[in-house]
Write an enzyme that holds these catalytic residues in place. Structure first.
Site, PDB file in Angstrom:
ATOM      1  N   CYS A 396       0.772  -1.308   0.088  1.00  0.00           N
ATOM      2  CA  CYS A 396       0.075   0.021  -0.095  1.00  0.00           C
ATOM      3  C   CYS A 396       0.843   1.224   0.202  1.00  0.00           C
ATOM      4  O   CYS A 396       1.373   1.563  -0.944  1.00  0.00           O
ATOM      5  CB  CYS A 396      -0.984   0.055   1.176  1.00  0.00           C
ATOM      6  SG  CYS A 396      -2.424   1.129   0.805  1.00  0.00           S
ATOM      7  N   HIS A 527      -3.568  -4.952   0.447  1.00  0.00           N
ATOM      8  CA  HIS A 527      -3.057  -5.445   1.682  1.00  0.00           C
ATOM      9  C   HIS A 527      -3.248  -6.940   1.361  1.00  0.00           C
ATOM     10  O   HIS A 527      -4.097  -7.462   2.092  1.00  0.00           O
ATOM     11  CB  HIS A 527      -3.706  -4.933   2.832  1.00  0.00           C
ATOM     12  CG  HIS A 527      -3.394  -3.581   3.151  1.00  0.00           C
ATOM     13  ND1 HIS A 527      -2.491  -3.276   3.776  1.00  0.00           N
ATOM     14  CD2 HIS A 527      -4.050  -2.611   2.777  1.00  0.00           C
ATOM     15  CE1 HIS A 527      -2.467  -1.793   3.911  1.00  0.00           C
ATOM     16  NE2 HIS A 527      -3.451  -1.197   3.299  1.00  0.00           N
ATOM     17  N   GLU A 529      -1.524  -8.969   3.281  1.00  0.00           N
ATOM     18  CA  GLU A 529      -1.360  -9.692   4.446  1.00  0.00           C
ATOM     19  C   GLU A 529      -2.749 -10.138   5.062  1.00  0.00           C
ATOM     20  O   GLU A 529      -2.737 -10.978   5.923  1.00  0.00           O
ATOM     21  CB  GLU A 529      -0.646  -8.623   5.517  1.00  0.00           C
ATOM     22  CG  GLU A 529      -1.413  -7.275   5.882  1.00  0.00           C
ATOM     23  CD  GLU A 529      -1.210  -6.214   4.967  1.00  0.00           C
ATOM     24  OE1 GLU A 529      -0.916  -6.511   3.752  1.00  0.00           O
ATOM     25  OE2 GLU A 529      -1.359  -5.031   5.386  1.00  0.00           O
TER      26      GLU A 529
HETATM   27  N1  GLN Z   1      -1.928   6.597   3.026  1.00  0.00           N
HETATM   28  C1  GLN Z   1      -2.045   5.948   1.772  1.00  0.00           C
HETATM   29  C2  GLN Z   1      -3.385   6.010   1.232  1.00  0.00           C
HETATM   30  O1  GLN Z   1      -4.284   6.446   1.642  1.00  0.00           O
HETATM   31  C3  GLN Z   1      -1.570   4.282   1.883  1.00  0.00           C
HETATM   32  C4  GLN Z   1      -2.637   3.778   2.678  1.00  0.00           C
HETATM   33  C5  GLN Z   1      -1.989   2.762   3.202  1.00  0.00           C
HETATM   34  O2  GLN Z   1      -1.052   2.425   3.293  1.00  0.00           O
HETATM   35  N2  GLN Z   1      -3.002   1.733   3.781  1.00  0.00           N
HETATM   36  O3  GLN Z   1      -3.644   6.088   0.078  1.00  0.00           O
END
Ligand code: GLN
Length: 553
Positions: A396, A527, A529
């Site tokens: 992410c 994600h 994970e």
């Molecule tokens: N802050 C980033 C976004 O909002 C990544 C979010 C995250 O890593 N879950 O896109």
């Protein structure tokens, strides 16, 4: 699965004495041993706070925000249930005080109560019960394990205990209570003390509930004398007092419970013995043994920012990431050594010295994150691992940072940034997802990101495609920003490969470098994970750990 019970069974798990002693793992493990007996099991988590979900909470306060397929942002225990039980849960499996009240108030406004007084008791517990039954029905479960957050005696969870009591009153043979308690061994006393557990049991009695099972968490196993004492003073049959000493791996807990005969005790209590199959924990046992047999080590650095909490390190914030690393390592017969590095250490005076220290790791991972603190440090880390060909896995924010680094250093866009860190940059290579702008301006932050499972299409020949061995995947998301489509072509002509995209081709889901350029450099907008399970490790984590092992060798 065929129904194995006439009416569903409910196992409530409550905490005695103090929190943080593994109630979530105990609940998951109870589910695991009942599943091993052939029952269809689901699990619910009740969090007593007012927050409607975990999405708006600071991770250092609450730990990881776990995301479900349907986009619910919930407690990390839901991740444990999914991992242990190998099931996908949904929004109805998670409730908070806020969520319950919100629904009751909504119904009241819609005249659902037909003009009657709406009361905290019984209307709130009734809504709790409705949710428990709905979740059980939707999962077509024989057994639901319901974990009530917090500790007995707290004001906050009383209303949930009241719901549990009402369920027991209405169906005494279908409901049972497990108390996970803690038995301290004060160092100066040198003896395991049962008194706090006795008080916890009495407090539970005070709300009309009697525990059927007490799980005795402690540093060491429970001895016969203390078992006897707890049984006598807490009014529980001796067979229901289960010794639960500290373990090296949480995956041993179901095995230990089975050794303590907990599966039989529960089956007896709930009248399930007539349908009980032979317990089959073989696959689980096989997995749980792996860490013990693993001889070779693999060292992974996780670079994040939520680690410090006073004098303590809070790795809980990344619990699913850590479990995913462990699970893939175990499957490859490796013992993972995971170090938590603070992103801010790669900024300022000591940054180049600290960067050089990264060379001793077999792989580096940057997990998800929010805000600006530490981001320049993370960009430097990505630059270092790219140039030094150290396997890199970005999750992410970790992918977005890789894109920024690439744009700065290979496209020469020195001010390349994400709009999250600099709303006025002339090169926002990571920009807000259309539709999110309005929400941000109105301060509408709760449950408004791109959340939950979305499909992505993979390009043939990529590392991603080779790892997943399929053309289309579905992964869970939680983000407000994305790769700015205006820069995709330039980034690709500079060598970055977007090997996963949304089916309409608009959103970049995976970025990677070809293997001819780098042994493993891959970032994902989602994600992975959250979809890693002990019995089915995630293909991308497997690929990352394999690449890390290769570097070590
Ligand atoms: N802050 C980033 C976004 O909002 C990544 C979010 C995250 O890593 N879950 O896109």
């Amino acid at each position: 699965m065929t129904k194995r019970v006439k009416s569903p069974k409910y196992i409530f798990v409550v905490g005695g004495v103090m929190s943080g002693v593994g109630k979530g793992v105990a609940s998951s493990s109870i589910g695991t041993i009942m599943k091993a007996r052939g029952f269809n099991v689901t699990a619910l988590k009740i969090d007593p706070y007012i927050n409607v979900d975990a999405g708006t909470m600071n991770p250092t306060e609450h730990g990881e925000v776990f995301v479900l397929d349907d986009g619910d942002e919930c407690d990390q225990d839901m991740g444990n249930y999914e991992r242990f039980l190998d099931i996908d849960l949904s929004r109805i499996n998670y409730m908070t005080t806020g969520r319950v009240y919100q629904e009751v108030i909504r119904k009241e406004r819609n005249l659902h109560y037909g003009g009657k007084n709406v009361e905290v008791v019984p209307d709130i517990p009734k809504e709790v019960i409705r949710r428990i039954k709905k979740a059980t029905k939707e999962a077509d479960a024989d057994i639901a394990v319901i974990e009530i957050g917090g500790t007995i005696g707290e004001y906050q969870n009383i209303i949930f205990l009241e719901a549990a009591r009402m369920m027991k009153m209405n169906a005494p043979d279908d409901v049972m209570f497990v108390m996970v308690s803690y038995l301290p061994i004060p160092s100066k006393v040198g003896e395991m003390k049962t008194k706090p557990t006795q008080y916890a049991s009495r407090t539970l009695n005070g709300v009309g509930i009697q525990a059927d099972v007490i799980i005795a968490r402690s540093e060491v196993p429970l001895d016969a004398r203390r078992k006897e004492k707890i049984a006598t003073f807490c009014n529980v049959d001796k067979s229901g007092i289960i010794s639960a000493p500290d373990v090296d791996s949480i995956y041993d807990v179901p095995i230990n419970f089975e050794k303590g005969d907990l599966g039989r005790v529960i089956s007896d209590k709930l009248g399930l013995n007539h349908v009980e199959l032979k317990t089959d924990l073989r696959a689980w046992q096989n997995f749980a043994n792996k860490p013990k047999k693993a001889k070779k080590e693999v060292s992974i650095a996780v670079v994040g920012k939520y680690f410090d909490s006073g004098d303590f390190i809070l790795a809980d914030v990344y619990i699913s990431v850590l479990e995913a690393i462990k699970i893939s390592s175990y499957h490859l017969n490796l013992r993972p050594k995971i170090d938590y590095l603070n992103a801010e250490d790669f900024e300022g005076a000591n940054s180049s010295r600290n960067l050089k220290k990264l060379a001793k790791y077999d792989g580096v991972l940057i997990p998800g994150g929010f805000g600006t603190r530490g981001i320049e440090g993370k960009i430097k880390v990505v630059n270092f691992v790219r140039l030094n060909k150290i396997p890199y896995f970005g999750l992410c924010y970790g992918m977005q940072i890789a894109v920024i680094e690439y744009a700065r250093n290979l496209l020469g866009l020195k001010d390349a940034a994400t709009a999250e860190m600099d709303a006025n940059t002339s090169n926002s290579v990571i920009d807000v997802i259309p539709g999110q702008k309005d929400l941000i301006e109105k301060g509408n932050y709760g449950n408004t990101m791109r959340l939950g499972a979305y499909p992505a299409v993979l390009s043939k020949g990529s590392i991603a495609h080779r790892s997943y061995k399929t053309d289309e995947i579905s992964e869970r998301h939680r983000h407000r920003y994305e790769v700015n489509p205006e820069y995709v072509e330039r980034l690709e002509s500079a060598g970055l490969v977007f090997s996963g995209r949304s089916p309409d081709g608009r959103l970049m889901e995976i970025a990677e470098l070809p293997e001819s350029e780098h042994p493993f450099f891959l970032g994902v907008q989602f994600h992975p994970e959250f979809k890693t399970r002990p019995l089915s490790p995630h293909p991308l984590f497997n690929a990352f750990i394999k690449a890390s092992l290769k570097r070590r060798e």
